[in-house]
Design an enzyme around this catalytic site. Sequence first.
Site, PDB file in Angstrom:
ATOM      1  CG  HIS A  18      -1.969  -1.055   1.188  1.00  0.00           C
ATOM      2  ND1 HIS A  18      -3.324  -0.766   1.103  1.00  0.00           N
ATOM      3  CD2 HIS A  18      -1.885  -2.405   1.209  1.00  0.00           C
ATOM      4  CE1 HIS A  18      -4.018  -1.897   1.079  1.00  0.00           C
ATOM      5  NE2 HIS A  18      -3.162  -2.900   1.146  1.00  0.00           N
ATOM      6  CG  ASP A 121      -4.680   2.239   1.967  1.00  0.00           C
ATOM      7  OD1 ASP A 121      -5.606   1.432   2.241  1.00  0.00           O
ATOM      8  OD2 ASP A 121      -3.731   1.941   1.234  1.00  0.00           O
TER       9      ASP A 121
END
Length: 265
Positions: A18, A121
Amino acid sequence: MESKDLHVLFIPFLAHGHMIPMMETARAFAERGVTVSVITTPANASYFQKTIDRAARTRHFIKLHFVHFPCSEAGLPDGCENTDHVTSPAMPPGFWKAIGMIQTPVERLIEEHRPSCIVSDMCLPWTVDIARKHGIPRLGFGVSSFFSIVAWECVRRYRPHDNVDNDFEKFVVTGLPHRIEMTRSQLPDFLRVRSGFTDFIDRIDRANDMSYGILVNTFYEVEPAYVDYYRESGRKAWTIGPVSFCNQDILDKSERIKKACIDED
């Protein structure tokens, strides 16, 4: 608003898969004259500090803001600040608990710096509450594809797996632009049987729906039907990938945050 007047604050999830594309996206924003900052923990900053330093030498600055990761408070060993450090089946609940506990210090930083926009995110759904509270647009950041987002939505909405007799009988995922077949055995456990993680996934979906829009590390030509499917629901979405293309320097390519297991060649 001129790009130089924009301040975009990035909040990555603490996992290499990520952090890598989000930091590449942050760098792409900085190279276009946007003021960029990132909230992370000291241990995770070390993974991408070299890339930030090299960007600074070309006057593309990325500022880091740090929060304490509450390892001991969540029952984790000291230094367990990344999913790579989650090494036993007993550790994930503590890691997710710690992720939730950083909401308050993250909000304090946002209050202090007042960014124009937050790029968060998708695995940090509580950032949408902070954004709405302070009147700041929030963009969810997806690391994979629109196909995966849309397929996930259709399986959860229509639950075609409830209509088969066993875990290995094929079913068609309802609602997709193409015929996609799966078996129930291919689904994660928390989708077949409701659990606390199912509730967390619900929060991610609601956060995306409440956000200004989403950015996904993909490009339109590779999956146009699924980008259109998502947008036709009235939600804003941008294809911004592959963000790895920002790596033109040989060191950037070989040191993409996590130390590479290959040499520069």
